[in-house]
Enzyme design. Structure first.
Site, PDB file in Angstrom:
ATOM      1  N   GLN A   1       0.830  -1.203   0.000  1.00  0.00           N
ATOM      2  CA  GLN A   1       0.000   0.000   0.000  1.00  0.00           C
ATOM      3  C   GLN A   1       0.868   1.259   0.000  1.00  0.00           C
ATOM      4  O   GLN A   1       0.339   2.368  -0.048  1.00  0.00           O
ATOM      5  CB  GLN A   1      -0.930   0.018   1.226  1.00  0.00           C
ATOM      6  CG  GLN A   1      -1.980  -1.072   1.193  1.00  0.00           C
ATOM      7  CD  GLN A   1      -2.941  -1.033   2.377  1.00  0.00           C
ATOM      8  OE1 GLN A   1      -3.217  -2.066   2.959  1.00  0.00           O
ATOM      9  NE2 GLN A   1      -3.460   0.151   2.734  1.00  0.00           N
TER      10      GLN A   1
ATOM     11  N   ARG B   1      -9.136  -0.609   7.781  1.00  0.00           N
ATOM     12  CA  ARG B   1     -10.101   0.451   7.472  1.00  0.00           C
ATOM     13  C   ARG B   1     -10.419   1.283   8.708  1.00  0.00           C
ATOM     14  O   ARG B   1     -11.562   1.390   9.128  1.00  0.00           O
ATOM     15  CB  ARG B   1     -11.375  -0.191   6.927  1.00  0.00           C
ATOM     16  CG  ARG B   1     -11.768   0.458   5.613  1.00  0.00           C
ATOM     17  CD  ARG B   1     -12.813  -0.295   4.888  1.00  0.00           C
ATOM     18  NE  ARG B   1     -13.320   0.559   3.818  1.00  0.00           N
ATOM     19  CZ  ARG B   1     -13.957   0.096   2.760  1.00  0.00           C
ATOM     20  NH1 ARG B   1     -14.161  -1.191   2.622  1.00  0.00           N
ATOM     21  NH2 ARG B   1     -14.413   0.917   1.846  1.00  0.00           N
ATOM     22  N   CYS B   2      -9.378   1.877   9.259  1.00  0.00           N
ATOM     23  CA  CYS B   2      -9.485   2.375  10.628  1.00  0.00           C
ATOM     24  C   CYS B   2      -9.058   3.809  10.817  1.00  0.00           C
ATOM     25  O   CYS B   2      -9.336   4.392  11.853  1.00  0.00           O
ATOM     26  CB  CYS B   2      -8.562   1.546  11.492  1.00  0.00           C
ATOM     27  SG  CYS B   2      -6.880   1.598  10.859  1.00  0.00           S
TER      28      CYS B   2
ATOM     29  N   GLU C   1     -12.745   5.022   4.676  1.00  0.00           N
ATOM     30  CA  GLU C   1     -12.872   4.301   5.935  1.00  0.00           C
ATOM     31  C   GLU C   1     -14.136   4.637   6.723  1.00  0.00           C
ATOM     32  O   GLU C   1     -14.493   3.915   7.660  1.00  0.00           O
ATOM     33  CB  GLU C   1     -11.631   4.566   6.798  1.00  0.00           C
ATOM     34  CG  GLU C   1     -10.385   3.983   6.151  1.00  0.00           C
ATOM     35  CD  GLU C   1      -9.114   4.494   6.781  1.00  0.00           C
ATOM     36  OE1 GLU C   1      -8.235   3.685   7.090  1.00  0.00           O
ATOM     37  OE2 GLU C   1      -8.985   5.711   6.972  1.00  0.00           O
TER      38      GLU C   1
HETATM   39  N1  MCN Z   1     -13.585   9.682  -3.409  1.00  0.00           N
HETATM   40  C1  MCN Z   1     -14.388  10.545  -4.118  1.00  0.00           C
HETATM   41  N2  MCN Z   1     -14.752  11.756  -3.567  1.00  0.00           N
HETATM   42  C2  MCN Z   1     -14.360  12.083  -2.309  1.00  0.00           C
HETATM   43  C3  MCN Z   1     -13.572  11.189  -1.562  1.00  0.00           C
HETATM   44  C4  MCN Z   1     -13.180   9.987  -2.157  1.00  0.00           C
HETATM   45  O1  MCN Z   1     -14.798  10.227  -5.232  1.00  0.00           O
HETATM   46  N3  MCN Z   1     -14.706  13.252  -1.776  1.00  0.00           N
HETATM   47  C5  MCN Z   1     -13.100   8.447  -4.031  1.00  0.00           C
HETATM   48  C6  MCN Z   1     -11.596   8.543  -4.252  1.00  0.00           C
HETATM   49  O2  MCN Z   1     -11.276   9.229  -5.391  1.00  0.00           O
HETATM   50  C7  MCN Z   1     -11.175   7.099  -4.250  1.00  0.00           C
HETATM   51  C8  MCN Z   1     -12.131   6.489  -3.226  1.00  0.00           C
HETATM   52  O3  MCN Z   1     -13.262   7.352  -3.158  1.00  0.00           O
HETATM   53  O4  MCN Z   1     -11.323   6.546  -5.500  1.00  0.00           O
HETATM   54  C9  MCN Z   1     -11.508   6.383  -1.824  1.00  0.00           C
HETATM   55  O5  MCN Z   1     -10.844   7.567  -1.554  1.00  0.00           O
HETATM   56  P1  MCN Z   1     -10.193   8.016  -0.157  1.00  0.00           P
HETATM   57  O6  MCN Z   1     -11.255   8.208   0.829  1.00  0.00           O
HETATM   58  O7  MCN Z   1      -9.278   9.116  -0.449  1.00  0.00           O
HETATM   59  O8  MCN Z   1      -9.385   6.734   0.352  1.00  0.00           O
HETATM   60  P2  MCN Z   1      -8.077   6.097  -0.297  1.00  0.00           P
HETATM   61  O9  MCN Z   1      -8.188   6.118  -1.739  1.00  0.00           O
HETATM   62  O10 MCN Z   1      -6.872   6.630   0.354  1.00  0.00           O
HETATM   63  O11 MCN Z   1      -8.292   4.595   0.123  1.00  0.00           O
HETATM   64  C10 MCN Z   1      -7.894   4.118   1.385  1.00  0.00           C
HETATM   65  C11 MCN Z   1      -9.057   3.571   2.165  1.00  0.00           C
HETATM   66  C12 MCN Z   1      -8.521   2.721   3.259  1.00  0.00           C
HETATM   67  S1  MCN Z   1      -7.419   3.417   4.337  1.00  0.00           S
HETATM   68  C13 MCN Z   1      -8.835   1.395   3.353  1.00  0.00           C
HETATM   69  S2  MCN Z   1      -8.205   0.531   4.663  1.00  0.00           S
HETATM   70  C14 MCN Z   1      -9.655   0.780   2.351  1.00  0.00           C
HETATM   71  C15 MCN Z   1     -10.541   1.729   1.653  1.00  0.00           C
HETATM   72  O12 MCN Z   1      -9.905   2.840   1.292  1.00  0.00           O
HETATM   73  N4  MCN Z   1      -9.167  -0.257   1.641  1.00  0.00           N
HETATM   74  C16 MCN Z   1      -9.836  -0.656   0.504  1.00  0.00           C
HETATM   75  N5  MCN Z   1     -11.367   1.195   0.718  1.00  0.00           N
HETATM   76  C17 MCN Z   1     -10.987   0.070   0.038  1.00  0.00           C
HETATM   77  N6  MCN Z   1     -11.674  -0.357  -1.053  1.00  0.00           N
HETATM   78  C18 MCN Z   1     -11.236  -1.433  -1.741  1.00  0.00           C
HETATM   79  N7  MCN Z   1     -11.935  -1.829  -2.817  1.00  0.00           N
HETATM   80  N8  MCN Z   1     -10.120  -2.111  -1.368  1.00  0.00           N
HETATM   81  C19 MCN Z   1      -9.415  -1.761  -0.280  1.00  0.00           C
HETATM   82  O13 MCN Z   1      -8.319  -2.417   0.057  1.00  0.00           O
HETATM   83 CU1  CUM Z   2      -6.282   1.817   8.882  1.00  0.00          CU
HETATM   84  S1  CUM Z   2      -6.503   0.557   7.356  1.00  0.00           S
HETATM   85 MO1  CUM Z   2      -6.340   1.785   5.757  1.00  0.00          MO
HETATM   86  O1  CUM Z   2      -5.576   3.002   6.676  1.00  0.00           O
HETATM   87  O2  CUM Z   2      -5.148   1.146   4.902  1.00  0.00           O
END
Ligand code: MCN
Ligand code: CUM
Length: 798
Positions: free
Chosen positions: A231, A378-379, A752
C-alpha cells in the site's frame, strides 16, 4: 464559483460531460479486472523463478534448540533452506517495524507467536517448496505462552521480550492525552455519570489477495526489484534500502494490481524480506505468496482495545466531560502501522462530534504471544476505536437519562459556526454540519414510526424486539501535515505528476497506490475537471517507484485529501503554462486569457468565440511554443496538507431480534455520509457499501481468537467469519456536502468512514432493543449465543 487561487468549489460541476468532478464515470480499471486481465503479484512469472515457502512455528512461545535442514535439502527440486543463521551473514536476520521495534525475519532464538517465521525453503516450484518445508526438523523447547493483555501484565507472566535490553515485564508502552485533573474534577462535580467497559475485539483485514512478493535481483545492473503487495511502495523502498544496505536508487518496488489492502499491506512482513534476500543470494527471482491461514495468523491484525468509557453530564443531557482508559494488546512486537509520533494512533479524537470541553484518556499496551500489529483495517489509525467508544457512551448516557439518542446528540454537537474547531484533545476540525446529516438520516429511516413500532412490540409482548441504533461519527483522515505526521521518519506528504503529450492526452502519476478504490478513474477525473480534458484521454499510473513521484501511500483515507490535492495543484500549474501558450496561439496578451470551467476552454476575455482547447494548446506546447517558454506541458506537485480533513456521517440501523434464538436481522440500514465535494458518487457509494459490510462483519462475526496454549483458534475462514451477501441487507445511502475549506477541491476522504461509523450504530441498535430490560452493553461480535444470553439476563428470552 471557483476562485482563481483554487479555493474550494461548490459541488455543481457535474463533470461538464467530460467525466470531471461529480460524474459517475465507470471505473476505467474494471475493464481488465472483469475480463481476467488483472496482474497481481501471483500472476508474475519470471524466467528461472524459484518459489519460497515459510516454515512456521506451531508453538506460540518456544526456544529454538536446533534446525535440521538436511531432509528438506534432500527433496528433489529444493534449492536452498534459509534460517536466521544464513540471514545473519547478510545482516538481514531482523528488520525494523514501522514503530521502531525490531522483529525477527526468521526466528533466531525464541518464537514469540504461533505461525512465526522460522525457516524458508526455496524450490523450483511451489509444491516442492511446500514438501520441503514439511521436512525441516525444528527442535523446540516449549515455554508458557500468554495471549491475554491483562494476564501478560501480571507479575508472574512469562517474559516475552527478553531480546530487549532492560525489559523486565510485558509492558509495551503508556500514553495519555487531555487534562487528567480537570477531568477528575468535572466527574466529581457532575450530577450524572455513566461508565461502561467494552472490548473492540481483535480483527483481521483479510483482503481477498493475501500478501506476497517476487524478489528479483539483477546482478548485471546491481539492482533489486521487488514486486510486492504494497500500500506504500515508496516508503517500502526506503526501508528496504535501509535494511539491506542497497542504495535506494538501486531498489525498485513495484506494487502491481492489489486485491484489497484494507491496511493489511502497510507493514513490512518477513516474507517480503526473505523473497528479496533469497533472490539476492541465489541470483534468481524468488516468489513468495501466503496462504489464507498464514495471512490471518501472522500478518497485522487490528484493534484489540479493551476500553473503559465514562461520561459526565447534566440532568438534561449536556455532556461535561469524557474519560477513557484502555488496555491495548500489541502482540509480540510493536509493529503498528501509523504515524510514528502517535503511539495510540488518532485515538485521542474520542470526543467525536461533540463539543466537550474536558477530556482525558490513558492507555497501557502490552506484549503478548500473538502476531504483531494493532492498527490496520479500514481504521484511520484507531479512529474506529475512538468512534466506537464515544458513540457507545452517548447511547449509554441517553438510556441512563431516558433521553432520545438523537436528541442527546443534537444537544451536544459541535455547531456549524464553531468550525474550524479545536477539540479539547487538540484536533483541528476543518468543517462540519452534523445536525444536517443526522436530520437527513432520521428522515430516511422513518425514525419516529419505528420508535412507535418498537413500543408497540414491547407493549404486546411480541416475539421479535425492535432496536434502533444511531452513530453520528466524525472521522479524521488525510495525514500529514509532515511536521506532525511521519512514517519511519519520512514526512507525510503526497504527490502527482502530469504530462500532457503533443497529441493532447495525458499521463498522470501519483504517489499513492490503489487497492480497489478506483484511483485510475478518480484521479483522472480530478485532472479532467481542472484541465478541461476528457477523462478517457487521461491515464493514471501508480505503484512503481522507478517512475512515480515519491509519496507515502494509500491508507488512512489519505489519497483524496493529500494526493488528490496534489493532482489538483499540479493541474493548475499546467493550466498556468497553458495560458501562455493560449495567448500565443490566440495572439492575445497572457493576462487577457481566461479559462472557462464549463467548456474547459481558454478564451480571450470578453471574446468567448476566440477560444482554444487543451488539445490545441498541447500541440502548441510542442510544435509552436512561445518565445521564452520551455517546451512541453507538464507539472509536478508535492503536497504537504495544512491539516487533515474531517468527514462525518450519521448512520441509523434498525434491527429485529428473535427472542427465541438471539438472531439479529437488519430491518433497515441508513447511511448518510459527508466527504465534502465528491469526485465520483458511484465510487463513493461502492466504498460505503463495502465498508458497511465490513462494519457488519465487525459487529456480528469477526474475531481472531486464541486458546490458552496460544493456538490461534480464529485463524482461517472456517473460524474467522466474514459476512457474505446473505448477511448484508439493502443499504440506503444519502449524503450532505460540506466542503473542506483548506483542500484545493474541497474534498475529504471517505474510504474508511463506513467501517469506522457503523459498528457502534449496530451495537447501539441491539442494545436499544433490550434497553427496557436494563441492558447497557453487548460485546462484539454479537453472535446469536451472545445476544441470547443478554436477552436471558434481561428476562426477555423465550
Ligand atoms: N472519493 C471521491 N470523492 C471524495 C472522496 C473519495 O470520489 N470526496 C473516491 C476517491 O477518489 C477514491 C475512493 O473514493 O477513488 C476512496 O478515496 P479516499 O477516501 O481518499 O481513500 P483512499 O483512496 O486513500 O483509500 C484508502 C481507504 C482505506 S485506508 C482502506 S483501509 C480501504 C478503503 O480505502 N481499503 C480498501 N477502501 C478500500 N476499497 C477497496 N476496494 N479495497 C481496499 O483495500
Ligand atoms: Cu487503517 S486501514 Mo487503511 O488506513 O489502509
Amino acid at each position: 464559483a471557483e476562485a482563481e487561487d483554487g479555493g474550494p468549489q461548490p459541488e455543481k460541476h457535474c463533470g461538464h460531460g467530460r467525466g470531471g468532478m461529480g460524474e459517475e464515470v465507470k471505473r476505467k480499471e474494471d475493464q481488465r479486472f472483469i475480463t481476467g486481465r488483472g496482474n497481481y503479484v501471483d500472476d508474475i512469472k519470471k524466467p528461472g523463478m524459484l518459489h519460497c515457502e515459510l516454515v512456521r512455528s506451531p508453538h506460540a512461545h518456544a526456544r529454538i534448540e536446533n534446525i535440521d535442514k538436511s531432509r528438506a535439502l534432500d527433496v528433489d527440486g529444493v534449492v536452498a533452506v534459509l534460517t536466521a543463521e544464513d540471514l545473519l551473514e547478510y545482516d538481514l536476520a531482523t528488520m525494523p517495524t514501522l514503530m521502531d521495534d525490531t522483529q525477527d525475519v526468521l526466528v533466531n532464538d525464541k518464537v514469540k507467536f504461533q505461525s512465526q517465521e522460522v525457516a524458508a525453503v526455496i524450490a523450483t516450484d511451489r509444491y516442492t517448496a511446500k514438501d520441503g518445508s514439511q521436512k525441516v526438523v525444528v527442535d523446540y523447547d516449549v515455554l508458557d505462552p500468554v495471549v491475554d493483555a491483562e494476564k501478560a501484565l501480571e507479575d508472574d507472566a512469562p517474559l516475552i521480550r527478553d531480546d530487549i535490553e532492560g525489559q523486565e515485564d510485558n509492558h509495551c508502552l503508556d500514553w495519555e492525552t487531555g487534562d487528567e485533573e480537570a477531568t477528575a474534577e468535572a466527574f466529581d462535580e457532575a450530577p450524572v455519570t455513566v461508565k461502561e467497559q467494552m472490548l473492540y475485539q481483535r480483527l483481521h483485514p483479510a483482503p481477498i489477495e493475501t500478501c506476497g512478493a517476487v524478489g528479483d535481483f539483477d546482478p548485471g545492473k546491481d539492482k533489486l526489484t521487488v514486486h510486492m503487495t504494497s500500500q506504500a511502495p515508496h516508503i517500502h523502498r526506503t526501508l528496504f534500502s535501509q535494511v539491506s544496505g542497497i542504495p535506494e536508487h538501486k531498489v525498485r518496488i513495484v506494487s502491481p494490481d492489489v486485491g484489497g489492502g484494507f491496511g493489511n499491506k502497510v507493514p513490512i512482513y518477513p516474507g517480503y524480506v526473505v523473497a528479496a534476500a533469497a533472490s539476492y543470494v541465489l541470483e534468481q527471482p524468488v516468489k513468495w505468496v501466503e496462504e489464507r491461514s498464514e495471512n490471518i495468523q501472522s500478518t497485522g491484525f487490528a484493534r484489540d482495545y479493551d476500553m473503559q468509557g465514562e461520561l459526565a453530564a447534566t440532568e438534561d443531557g449536556e455532556i461535561l466531560a469524557v474519560r477513557t482508559d484502555v488496555l491495548a494488546d500489541h502482540g509480540a512486537y510493536n509493529a503498528v502501522a501509523q504515524p510514528s509520533k502517535f503511539p495510540a494512533g488518532f485515538f485521542n479524537i474520542f470526543t467525536g462530534s461533540y463539543d466537550i470541553d474536558t477530556a482525558y484518556g490513558s492507555l497501557t499496551a502490552a506484549y503478548t504471544n500473538t502476531a504483531p500489529g494493532g492498527v490496520a483495517y479500514r481504521c484511520s489509525f484507531r479512529v474506529t476505536e475512538a468512534v466506537y467508544l464515544i458513540e457507545r457512551m452517548v447511547k449509554v448516557l441517553a438510556d441512563e437519562l431516558e433521553m432520545d439518542p438523537a436528541e442527546i446528540r443534537r444537544k451536544n454537537f459541535i455547531q456549524p459556526e464553531q468550525f474550524p474547531y479545536e477539540s479539547s484533545t487538540g484536533w483541528n476540525y476543518d468543517s462540519g454540519d452534523y445536525e444536517k446529516a443526522l436530520d437527513l438520516a432520521l428522515e430516511m429511516a422513518d425514525y419516529d414510526d419505528y420508535r412507535e413500532e418498537q413500543q408497540r412490540r414491547i407493549d404486546e409482548d411480541d416475539d421479535k424486539l425492535l432496536g434502533i441504533g444511531i452513530s453520528s461519527f466524525t472521522e479524521v483522515v488525510g495525514a500529514g501535515p509532515g511536521k506532525t505526521c511521519d512514517i519511519a521518519g519520512v514526512e507525510m506528504f503526497d504527490s502527482a505528476e502530469i504530462r500532457v503529450h503533443p497529441t493532447g492526452n495525458a499521463t498522470v502519476r501519483v504517489g499513492v497506490q490503489t487497492q480497489g478504490q478506483g484511483h485510475e478513474t478518480t484521479f483522472a477525473q480530478i485532472v479532467a475537471e481542472e484541465l478541461g480534458m476528457n477523462v478517457d484521454d487521461i491515464t493514471v499510473e501508480h505503484g512503481d517507484t522507478d517512475t512515480d513521484p515519491y509519496g507515502l501511500g494509500t491508507y488512512g483515507s489519505r489519497s483524496t485529501p493529500v494526493a488528490g490535492a496534489a493532482a489538483a495543484v499540479a493541474s493548475r500549474k499546467v493550466r498556468e503554462k497553458a495560458k501562455a501558450i493560449a495567448a500565443n496561439e490566440l495572439e492575445a496578451a497572457e493576462e487577457d486569457i481566461a479559462w472557462d470551467r464549463e467548456s474547459g476552454e481558454f478564451h480571450v476575455a470578453g471574446a468567448p468565440d476566440r477560444s482554444i482547447t487543451i488539445t490545441e494548446i498541447a500541440a502548441g506546447a510542442y510544435m509552436n511554443k512561445p518565445a521564452g517558454e520551455d517546451p512541453g506541458l507538464e507539472a509536478v506537485n508535492y503536497y504537504d496538507p495544512p491539516e487533515m480533513t474531517y468527514p462525518f456521517g450519521s448512520y441509523i440501523v434498525i434491527v429485529e431480534i428473535d427472542r427465541e434464538t438471539g438472531e439479529v436481522e437488519f430491518e433497515k440500514f441508513v447511511a448518510v455520509d459527508d466527504c465534502g465535494n465528491r469526485i465520483n458518487p458511484m465510487i463513493i457509494e461502492g466504498q460505503i457499501h463495502g465498508g458497511l459490510a465490513q462494519g457488519i462483519g465487525t459487529a456480528m462475526l469477526e474475531h481472531v481468537t486464541f486458546d490458552d496454549n496460544g493456538n490461534v483458534t480464529g485463524g482461517d475462514f472456517m473460524n474467522y467469519l466474514l459476512p457474505t451477501s446473505m448477511e448484508i441487507p439493502e443499504f440506503e445511502t444519502g449524503h450532505t456536502v460540506t466542503p473542506s475549506p483548506h483542500h484545493p477541491i474541497g474534498a475529504k476522504g471517505v474510504g474508511e468512514s463506513p467501517t469506522v461509523g457503523s459498528p457502534p450504530a449496530i451495537v447501539n441498535a441491539v442494545v436499544d432493543a433490550m434497553a427496557h430490560g436494563g441492558i447497557s452493553h453487548v460485546e462484539m461480535p454479537m453472535t446469536p449465543d451472545v445476544v441470547w444470553e443478554k436477552l436471558d439476563e434481561a428476562g426477555l428470552s423465550m
